[in-house]
Design an enzyme around this catalytic site. Sequence first.
Site, PDB file in Angstrom:
ATOM      1  N   SER A  51      -0.045  -8.538   1.432  1.00 41.54           N
ATOM      2  CA  SER A  51      -1.507  -8.851   1.577  1.00 41.54           C
ATOM      3  C   SER A  51      -1.620  -8.489   3.128  1.00 41.54           C
ATOM      4  O   SER A  51      -1.013  -8.899   3.861  1.00 41.54           O
ATOM      5  CB  SER A  51      -1.989 -10.066   1.417  1.00 41.54           C
TER       6      SER A  51
ATOM      7  N   LYS B 149      -1.749  -7.184  -7.656  1.00 40.42           N
ATOM      8  CA  LYS B 149      -1.856  -8.569  -7.170  1.00 40.42           C
ATOM      9  C   LYS B 149      -3.181  -8.668  -7.268  1.00 40.42           C
ATOM     10  O   LYS B 149      -3.757  -9.847  -7.594  1.00 40.42           O
ATOM     11  CB  LYS B 149      -1.593  -8.568  -5.612  1.00 40.42           C
TER      12      LYS B 149
ATOM     13  N   HIS C 178       0.772  -1.302   0.033  1.00 39.36           N
ATOM     14  CA  HIS C 178      -0.199  -0.001   0.043  1.00 39.36           C
ATOM     15  C   HIS C 178       1.055   1.309  -0.187  1.00 39.36           C
ATOM     16  O   HIS C 178       0.553   2.135  -0.473  1.00 39.36           O
ATOM     17  CB  HIS C 178      -0.909   0.138   1.184  1.00 39.36           C
TER      18      HIS C 178
ATOM     19  N   GLY D 158      -3.296  -2.274  -6.827  1.00 39.30           N
ATOM     20  CA  GLY D 158      -2.140  -3.023  -6.926  1.00 39.30           C
ATOM     21  C   GLY D 158      -2.634  -4.105  -7.971  1.00 39.30           C
ATOM     22  O   GLY D 158      -3.808  -4.394  -8.124  1.00 39.30           O
TER      23      GLY D 158
END
Length: 297
Positions: free
Chosen positions: A190, A150, A35, A148
């Site tokens: 995460s 991900k 983040h 992101g």
Amino acid sequence: MQRLETLEATQAFVAANRTHTVALVPTMGALHEGHRALIRHAKTLADIVVVSIYVNPLQFGPNEDLATYPRTLEDDAAACQAEDADALFLPTDAMMYPNGQLEQTLVAPPISLTNMACGASRPGHFVGVCTVVLKLFNLIQPTIAVFGEKDAQQLTILKRMVADLNVPVQLIGHPIVREDQGPLKGLALSSRNKHLVDTLDQQAALLLNEWLIAIETLVKQSGPISSYTSFGTARQQVFANIDPTVAERFKLDYLLAVDDATFQPVDTLKPGVRLLMAAHIGSSENTVRLIDNRLLS
Ligand code: PAF
């Protein structure tokens, strides 16, 4: 750094910054280095950076981890301050869903993008994501929003939402940030990694990245290859030397190959294909669901 906790304060902030470029970094909190990288990236793209923290109940299914999702507000505020964010937007459920979740007008992304991977495993998840993100955009009115990679399926769906609904926000993806040291080295960052305290779970979590890398290596060695063959071969290689007690803690949810341009499933692996994986990590009564992906080059 301003904290925006009411609709009035938020509207006043937006009005005061109308002549500036504003970048929004939407998050659900429990902020980590991934983040922070999004915030730093946002700082290079706009005059003003707003980080939102809202654990959106609408994107969690009835048997998912809404209640146990990590909440670390004061640490998060300190991280945003350290990254020099201009404002922290902290909406409440009453601000986001004033008529209750069941009465909420919803944003439904196309079935072709939601009928596989996380969309298939988490019915309704992307309706919740699109609905909350559109509301965040309407409340903050950013020029740019940073997400992101991900959550590659999420980013693809949000880009489609913005295009289809003519939302005047530019979406920017930021590469996956991974643990660079310690027992979780290689694992995609995460907020849910906070739950990986058991050593066996930590070792099992590493298998996501290791399996994806093994598939990529096979593609590099052999050229275009069937996904079916390579997924199985790579699995055998990665799991061959794993302690069975670790392997037992890895339950694959899905492993899928999609064309990165269209996000539609493909059978042949080659550059331009994105591998998507999700797995439940842990012993059966207590699991953490993790996702990861890899773009073949
Ligand atoms: O990726 C997330 O953290 C969430 O899905 C998002 C985009 C903040 C919406 O709640």
